[in-house]
Design a protein around this motif. Structure first.
Motif, PDB file in Angstrom:
ATOM      1  N   ASP A   1      -8.754   0.272  15.779  1.00 47.12           N
ATOM      2  CA  ASP A   1      -9.610  -0.234  14.690  1.00 47.12           C
ATOM      3  C   ASP A   1      -8.995  -0.176  13.293  1.00 47.12           C
ATOM      4  O   ASP A   1      -9.228  -1.061  12.488  1.00 47.12           O
ATOM      5  N   GLY A   2      -8.197   0.835  12.993  1.00 48.71           N
ATOM      6  CA  GLY A   2      -7.559   0.888  11.672  1.00 48.71           C
ATOM      7  C   GLY A   2      -6.117   0.412  11.714  1.00 48.71           C
ATOM      8  O   GLY A   2      -5.478   0.289  10.677  1.00 48.71           O
ATOM      9  N   TYR A   3      -5.586   0.173  12.918  1.00 52.24           N
ATOM     10  CA  TYR A   3      -4.197  -0.259  13.103  1.00 52.24           C
ATOM     11  C   TYR A   3      -3.191   0.733  12.505  1.00 52.24           C
ATOM     12  O   TYR A   3      -2.108   0.346  12.061  1.00 52.24           O
ATOM     13  N   GLY A   4      -3.568   2.006  12.409  1.00 51.67           N
ATOM     14  CA  GLY A   4      -2.647   2.998  11.838  1.00 51.67           C
ATOM     15  C   GLY A   4      -1.400   3.144  12.698  1.00 51.67           C
ATOM     16  O   GLY A   4      -1.490   3.257  13.925  1.00 51.67           O
ATOM     17  N   PRO A   5      -0.199   3.142  12.070  1.00 56.97           N
ATOM     18  CA  PRO A   5       1.056   3.284  12.813  1.00 56.97           C
ATOM     19  C   PRO A   5       1.170   4.630  13.531  1.00 56.97           C
ATOM     20  O   PRO A   5       0.546   5.620  13.129  1.00 56.97           O
TER      21      PRO A   5
ATOM     22  N   GLN B   1       0.822  -1.219   0.000  1.00 54.12           N
ATOM     23  CA  GLN B   1       0.000   0.000   0.000  1.00 54.12           C
ATOM     24  C   GLN B   1       0.854   1.267   0.000  1.00 54.12           C
ATOM     25  O   GLN B   1       0.342   2.362  -0.198  1.00 54.12           O
ATOM     26  N   GLY B   2       2.133   1.122   0.281  1.00 51.47           N
ATOM     27  CA  GLY B   2       3.022   2.271   0.375  1.00 51.47           C
ATOM     28  C   GLY B   2       3.459   2.489   1.807  1.00 51.47           C
ATOM     29  O   GLY B   2       2.967   1.846   2.726  1.00 51.47           O
ATOM     30  N   LEU B   3       4.415   3.378   1.996  1.00 54.58           N
ATOM     31  CA  LEU B   3       4.857   3.759   3.341  1.00 54.58           C
ATOM     32  C   LEU B   3       5.064   5.265   3.345  1.00 54.58           C
ATOM     33  O   LEU B   3       5.246   5.881   2.287  1.00 54.58           O
ATOM     34  N   TYR B   4       5.060   5.846   4.532  1.00 52.33           N
ATOM     35  CA  TYR B   4       5.246   7.303   4.600  1.00 52.33           C
ATOM     36  C   TYR B   4       6.629   7.660   5.160  1.00 52.33           C
ATOM     37  O   TYR B   4       7.008   8.819   5.176  1.00 52.33           O
TER      38      TYR B   4
ATOM     39  N   MET C   1      -0.212   5.118   3.297  1.00 55.13           N
ATOM     40  CA  MET C   1       0.325   3.905   3.932  1.00 55.13           C
ATOM     41  C   MET C   1      -0.747   2.976   4.480  1.00 55.13           C
ATOM     42  O   MET C   1      -0.658   1.765   4.314  1.00 55.13           O
ATOM     43  N   THR C   2      -1.760   3.549   5.135  1.00 56.61           N
ATOM     44  CA  THR C   2      -2.783   2.739   5.812  1.00 56.61           C
ATOM     45  C   THR C   2      -4.120   3.451   5.615  1.00 56.61           C
ATOM     46  O   THR C   2      -4.672   4.031   6.546  1.00 56.61           O
ATOM     47  N   VAL C   3      -4.618   3.425   4.378  1.00 57.58           N
ATOM     48  CA  VAL C   3      -5.819   4.202   4.043  1.00 57.58           C
ATOM     49  C   VAL C   3      -6.958   3.872   5.012  1.00 57.58           C
ATOM     50  O   VAL C   3      -7.751   4.737   5.392  1.00 57.58           O
ATOM     51  N   GLY C   4      -7.014   2.603   5.440  1.00 60.49           N
ATOM     52  CA  GLY C   4      -8.083   2.152   6.328  1.00 60.49           C
ATOM     53  C   GLY C   4      -8.216   2.999   7.590  1.00 60.49           C
ATOM     54  O   GLY C   4      -9.319   3.169   8.113  1.00 60.49           O
TER      55      GLY C   4
END
Ligand code: SFD
Ligand code: AMP
Length: 619
Positions: free
Chosen positions: A250-254, A54-57, A339-342
């Protein structure tokens, strides 16, 4: 079985997995082995495969040697501190001294790097991390691999390694199947580099039911990196060192960009700094490690977990201050969009605008991997100029099976590699694999047709199980004779969750629970002989599950062996709650006997090479 078509491919270097490490390996193999045949096989399409799909930032490992921002020994100290002392410093140093050159190539290849306007240097997110517009990261490294390899096979899942029948303990290639055509593929190779990523969905995830499939680490990372070598008797290390991550709920965003660049901070439901509250208690468990800077990742988790158990949750990330700055607000959103669109979608769907509402954090289910703040994986040889004799057997990044190499999540002991370090380790492994061939170590390998035919039989058995078993079903979908991959997966996840230190027990386990877990895992594996697959996609699911189960067994054996709580916040041994440097300041190494299926474990010294070198220089 007669219907299934078989394809043979003979090559010099076979790269299993074209993620970050695999693309690095394919690229570097061509550099050193101009005339060699290099083949890369991936179960997805390498343009968008692996954890970086998905990519990384951010690129989380850049030393910045050209500006003397850091030196490789600084990175060794950092990783050692974060892993409570337990790293292979030879591997870490070796990666760190080469990682900048990989990042410079990403820059040349067109990866948009953010720059510090005042200095012209790469924009730092933190001491080790630099910021990128990284949505295109994976296609860019994939292009390098495609230009380097003779052939890339997409959509082929590798299920087993082939072994030489002439010389014991020498690899001879790998086999797998194409999950679109169903064809059987045999790759006879002089060397194999396993770069198949880490493992999610081993422990029951927090996101179940309608959220199933959402995890922090890639849901398709299924532990092949471990199962393939374990099955042929390669030694593994630190498999108990599973990682739990602090993530947006819930989205597991870093959280890295938030903590480090946006300078956001956490608080409990009462707006208190809860980390301070747990200082004394943590000191009781781990001693002076709690005074180290930066605070080790597991100990930050520990305070979070204790505060939640004590009723202080929910824990929030304070974003409302940083987000008043329009630049930081943009960075905060872009971080997830690239990175984590979710995570951005979750916030939108729950009416959370971080400018006005502090979002909740959570601690994730455990993952098994070798490249983040954790170092589970294969026991490999280090480089000849750095490694003590116990860590060196001829070829850098070679496993304890001749001709079998590893990189990225596959390799244990070398934490904090991240995307750039994994790519770099792929390069190091490939360089050594080419040398192994040039040194004529791969002569006269004999892989018989029988070995290949036997694997064919085994690989397609789940299709057979289904075809026969479904005739017994008179209503519904539950079969008396086979279990489906999803049923098996959920059973595995519950065993790991409830007995081996998952979220169900707040990461707590002990010898009795582990013993029971091992028993249940053994029975699960027996039943997996009867897994049924209705099509080629389900056949992939069946093999992913088998690889996860074997990986889990190894994790559980290791967790049982280390009788201490070395990393509170990753997991707890309730029967040995304290860190025990006297008995356990060492690495753990396991081997599964391929004939009996039994694991044996041993302690191996952890050498603190960097400080030893300096001490010697000073004297
Ligand atoms: O912030 C088979 N990672 C981050 N790294 C960074 O540098 N910066 C970040 O910002 C990072 N963040 C992050 C990261 C990962 C994820 C998922 C998120 C956020 C949401 C970590 C890196 O991505 C990670 O360290 C590397 O990708 C590891 O590289 P490698 O090569 O070990 O694994 P891979 O890239 O997943 O590739 C594995 C490949 O193998 C294939 N495969 N092929 C054939 N047969 C089989 N049986 C196979 N099994 C697997 C896969 O398809 C894949 O291509 S942050 O959160 O830390
Ligand atoms: P993450 O986004 O959590 O995967 O972290 C990305 C990078 O930032 C990794 O190198 C982490 O070790 C680092 N990091 C994350 N949170 C913190 C923190 N609170 N303090 C120091 N480093 C951190």
């Amino acid at each position: 079985m007669a219907k299934i078509k078989t394809h043979y491919e003979d090559c010099d270097v076979l790269v299993v997995g074209g993620g970050m490490a695999g693309t690095g390996a394919a690229f570097e193999a061509r550099h050193w082995g101009r005339d060699l045949k290099i083949v890369c096989v991936d179960k997805a399409n390498i343009d968008r495969s692996g954890a970086v799909a998905q990519g990384l930032y951010a690129i989380n490992c850049y030393i910045g040697m050209q500006w003397d921002e850091n030196q490789p020994e600084d990175h060794v100290r950092y990783a050692r501190n974060d892993l409570m002392g337990m790293v292979r410093e030879d591997l870490g140093y070796d990666m760190a001294r080469h990682v900048d050159s990989s990042v410079h190539m990403f820059d040349e290849w067109g990866l948009p790097m953010m720059k510090n306007e005042k200095t012209g240097r790469y924009l730092r997110e933190g001491k080790w991390q630099i910021m990128i517009h990284g949505e295109s990261y994976k296609p860019i490294v994939a292009e390098a691999a495609k230009k380097s390899a003779d052939k890339i096979y997409n959509r082929i899942m590798v299920t087993h390694l082939l072994m030489d029948e002439e010389k014991e303990n020498r690899v001879g290639g790998a086999v797998g199947f194409n999950m679109r055509t169903g064809d059987y593929h045999v790759f006879r190779a002089k060397t194999v580099i396993v770069a198949a990523g880490g493992a999610s969905h081993i422990f029951k995830p927090r996101a179940v039911g309608e959220g199933m499939g959402r995890t922090w680490y890639a849901p398709w990372s299924n532990g092949s990196a471990y199962a393939l070598p374990i099955a042929v008797g390669a030694k593994m290390t630190q498999m108990e060192n599973r990682i739990v991550l602090c993530r947006f709920k819930d989205g597991y965003g870093p959280v890295g960009a938030y903590f480090l660049h946006l300078k956001t901070y956490t608080q409990n439901a009462n707006g208190e700094n809860y980390e301070k509250k747990w200082y004394e208690q943590t000191k009781e468990l781990v001693g002076e490690y709690i005074d180290h800077h930066p605070t080790p990742t597991c100990l930050r988790n520990h305070a979070f977990i204790q505060e939640t158990i004590a009723g202080g949750g929910p824990i929030h990330m304070v974003t409302t201050e940083a987000f008043q700055d329009p630049h930081l607000e943009t960075v905060g959103w872009e971080n997830f969009l690239g990175m984590t669109v979710g995570q951005a979608v979750v916030w939108a769907s729950q009416n959370i605008d971080p400018k006005y509402t502090n979002p909740e954090l959570t601690t994730s289910e455990p993952y098994v991997m070798g490249s983040h703040a954790t170092c589970s994986g294969a026991w490999v040889s280090g480089p000849e100029d750095l490694s003590p004799p116990e860590y060196f057997w001829g070829y850098n990044r070679m496993l304890t099976v001749d001709g079998l190499f590893g990189a990225g999540d596959t390799v244990g002991g070398s934490a904090h590699k991240f995307s750039s370090g994994s790519f770099t380790e792929g390069r190091l492994a490939a360089k050594a694999a080419v040398k192994y061939i040039q040194d004529q170590k791969a002569e006269n390998i004999n892989v018989t047709d029988k070995q290949c035919e036997d694997f064919k039989e085994v690989i397609y058995k789940p299709l057979e199980n289904y075809t026969v078993g479904q005739n017994e079903i008179t209503g519904g979908t539950v079969s008396p004779s086979y279990i489906s991959p999803i049923q098996g997966l959920q059973r595995l996840q519950r065993i790991m969750d409830e007995y081996v230190g998952g979220i169900a027990t707040n990461y707590m386990t002990n010898a009795n629970m582990l013993k029971r877990g091992l028993e249940l895992l053994e029975w699960l594996q027996e039943d997996l002989e009867n897994v049924g697959a209705e099509d080629y996609h389900q056949l992939m699911r069946a093999w992913e599950l088998k690889h996860r189960a074997l990986t889990s067994q190894c994790v559980t054996e290791h967790t049982m062996f280390r009788e201490e709580t070395r990393w509170p916040g990753y997991y707890y041994r309730g029967d040995h709650m304290k860190l025990d440097d006297e008995k356990w300041h060492c690495l753990t190494v396991s081997r599964r006997d391929p004939k009996t299926g039994k694991f044996t474990l041993e302690k191996v010294p952890v050498y603190h090479i960097v400080d030893e070198k300096e001490k010697k220089q000073a004297s």
